[in-house]
Design an enzyme around this catalytic site. Structure first.
Site, PDB file in Angstrom:
ATOM      1  N   ASP A  19      93.363  82.457   1.560  1.00 59.20           N
ATOM      2  CA  ASP A  19      92.424  82.866   2.609  1.00 59.20           C
ATOM      3  C   ASP A  19      92.319  81.813   3.710  1.00 59.20           C
ATOM      4  O   ASP A  19      92.426  82.125   4.893  1.00 59.20           O
ATOM      5  CB  ASP A  19      91.031  83.112   2.011  1.00 59.20           C
ATOM      6  CG  ASP A  19      90.986  84.374   1.169  1.00 59.20           C
ATOM      7  OD1 ASP A  19      91.945  85.172   1.246  1.00 59.20           O
ATOM      8  OD2 ASP A  19      90.000  84.566   0.431  1.00 59.20           O
TER       9      ASP A  19
ATOM     10  N   ASP B 191      88.224  80.250  -0.698  1.00 63.02           N
ATOM     11  CA  ASP B 191      88.384  81.654  -1.071  1.00 63.02           C
ATOM     12  C   ASP B 191      87.088  82.388  -0.738  1.00 63.02           C
ATOM     13  O   ASP B 191      86.028  82.050  -1.262  1.00 63.02           O
ATOM     14  CB  ASP B 191      88.701  81.762  -2.565  1.00 63.02           C
ATOM     15  CG  ASP B 191      89.306  83.106  -2.926  1.00 63.02           C
ATOM     16  OD1 ASP B 191      89.932  83.727  -2.052  1.00 63.02           O
ATOM     17  OD2 ASP B 191      89.139  83.549  -4.075  1.00 63.02           O
TER      18      ASP B 191
ATOM     19  N   LYS C  33      84.654  85.557  -0.874  1.00 66.59           N
ATOM     20  CA  LYS C  33      84.378  86.694  -1.730  1.00 66.59           C
ATOM     21  C   LYS C  33      83.128  87.424  -1.237  1.00 66.59           C
ATOM     22  O   LYS C  33      82.209  86.802  -0.692  1.00 66.59           O
ATOM     23  CB  LYS C  33      84.169  86.249  -3.183  1.00 66.59           C
ATOM     24  CG  LYS C  33      85.391  85.582  -3.809  1.00 66.59           C
ATOM     25  CD  LYS C  33      86.566  86.544  -3.902  1.00 66.59           C
ATOM     26  CE  LYS C  33      87.787  85.876  -4.528  1.00 66.59           C
ATOM     27  NZ  LYS C  33      88.960  86.778  -4.552  1.00 66.59           N
TER      28      LYS C  33
END
Length: 342
Positions: A248, A261, A263
């Site tokens: 990412d 990352d 989420k």
């Protein structure tokens, strides 16, 4: 009559021995004759009190009294507790704890940091972060490996949640719900990429798209701590271990270079353990970047950011080098398990 009583009392200090013989009662001690005399006089002079407990129906409460008194006299020994537990919950589970499985050492251990990688003294100064497209190869992706090596417990909870959602929404409704979540994740990642590349584009997209406005509001306090973005939505590959993935973001978080990352979640996840396999995914990406020649830097830290749809502050879970090393070992075990199965 009054004179006789006075005479009698006058004799008390003169002849205690004889009075002791005359007025002694069975329950009185010889050492305290006068006290016994006074007590006995009081007992005989007052009316006997009635005990209120004698009026209670003893037969009616006999079982209750017995249960209370028997509980007080019986000791709760470890053997007794174990016997009761076996009766209520069954015998203890003889399966090997999961902790022991986590202490295994990978057979094909590869270090997280690549000591052979040459890092230039002055990194290239580019205004744009690295962005490498993901190529189709025979290598399995990090996501695929984690999905196929999921623990039975995690698979059970995932399947139970799926069946619950199907019961509420129906089969078609659940498929539409999953598609919507995936689309929201794509929009959220695209909006973050725009924020890092151009503030003007980010502001425009954020104003137009109300679907992800809550997620973007959720991560605002995290974005303030991110700087020096080096990679965005970029492919990574570990040649030695034969796996690949799509990172990412790689940037500095509070001065530490991290694999980040992003989420999304509808439920709070305040602890790193609530993110399930996400830390393993981050560790896998860190190892791949450190062994990928396309990147002239190495990473030793990770960050899992959980953003919320309602706009509540996101939870950033920082992973220091020690924690990343632990999850790297767990990732290697999952990778070995996948290789053995396939």
């Amino acid at each position: 009559m009054l004179l006789v009583r006075m005479k009698f009392l006058q004799l008390l200090p003169r002849k205690p021995g004889k009075l002791e013989m005359l007025f002694q009662i069975p329950f009185c001690q010889k050492q305290f004759p006068y006290l016994c005399l006074a007590t006995s006089t009081c007992l005989y002079s007052k009316k006997k009190k009635v005990n209120s407990y004698e009026q209670v129906d003893q037969e009616k409460y006999k079982n209750l009294v017995y249960s209370v008194t028997s509980y007080k006299t019986s000791a709760q020994t470890p053997e007794k507790i174990l016997e009761e537990d076996n009766l209520l919950y069954g015998p203890p589970d003889k399966h090997r704890p999961l902790v022991k499985a986590e202490t295994k050492t990978p057979k094909n251990w590869v270090p997280l940091i690549n000591s052979n990688k040459k890092i230039p003294l002055l990194n290239r100064d580019s205004s744009l972060p690295t962005k490498i497209s993901l190529q189709k190869t025979n290598m399995p992706s990090v996501t695929r490996i984690l999905q196929q090596t999921m623990s039975p417990q995690q698979s059970f909870y995932l399947e139970r949640w799926k069946q619950k959602m199907i019961l509420e929404l129906g089969q078609d409704g659940f498929a539409e719900y999953s598609k919507k979540l995936f689309h929201q994740g794509e929009l959220f990642h695209a909006a973050l990429e725009s924020i890092f590349l151009s503030e003007e584009v980010a502001t425009k997209e954020q104003g137009e798209d109300d679907v992800i406005s809550g997620y973007l509001s959720s991560v605002q306090h995290v974005l303030k701590d991110i700087s020096e973005v080096k990679a965005l939505e970029s492919a990574v590959q570990h040649e030695a271990l034969q796996y690949l993935g799509l990172v990412d973001c790689v940037a500095k978080y509070r001065g530490q270079l991290c694999v980040i990352d992003w989420k999304t979640s509808e439920k709070p996840k305040p602890f790193l353990r609530n993110t399930f396999d996400n830390p393993l995914q981050v560790a896998a990406y860190i190892g791949a970047i450190n062994h990928d020649a396309n990147y002239d830097f190495q990473v030793s830290c990770g960050l899992v950011v959980v953003a919320y749809k309602n706009g509540s502050p996101a939870h950033p879970h920082f992973m220091d080098p020690g924690l990343c090393s632990q999850y790297w070992n767990k990732w290697l075990l999952r990778l070995e398990e996948y290789t053995e199965r396939n």
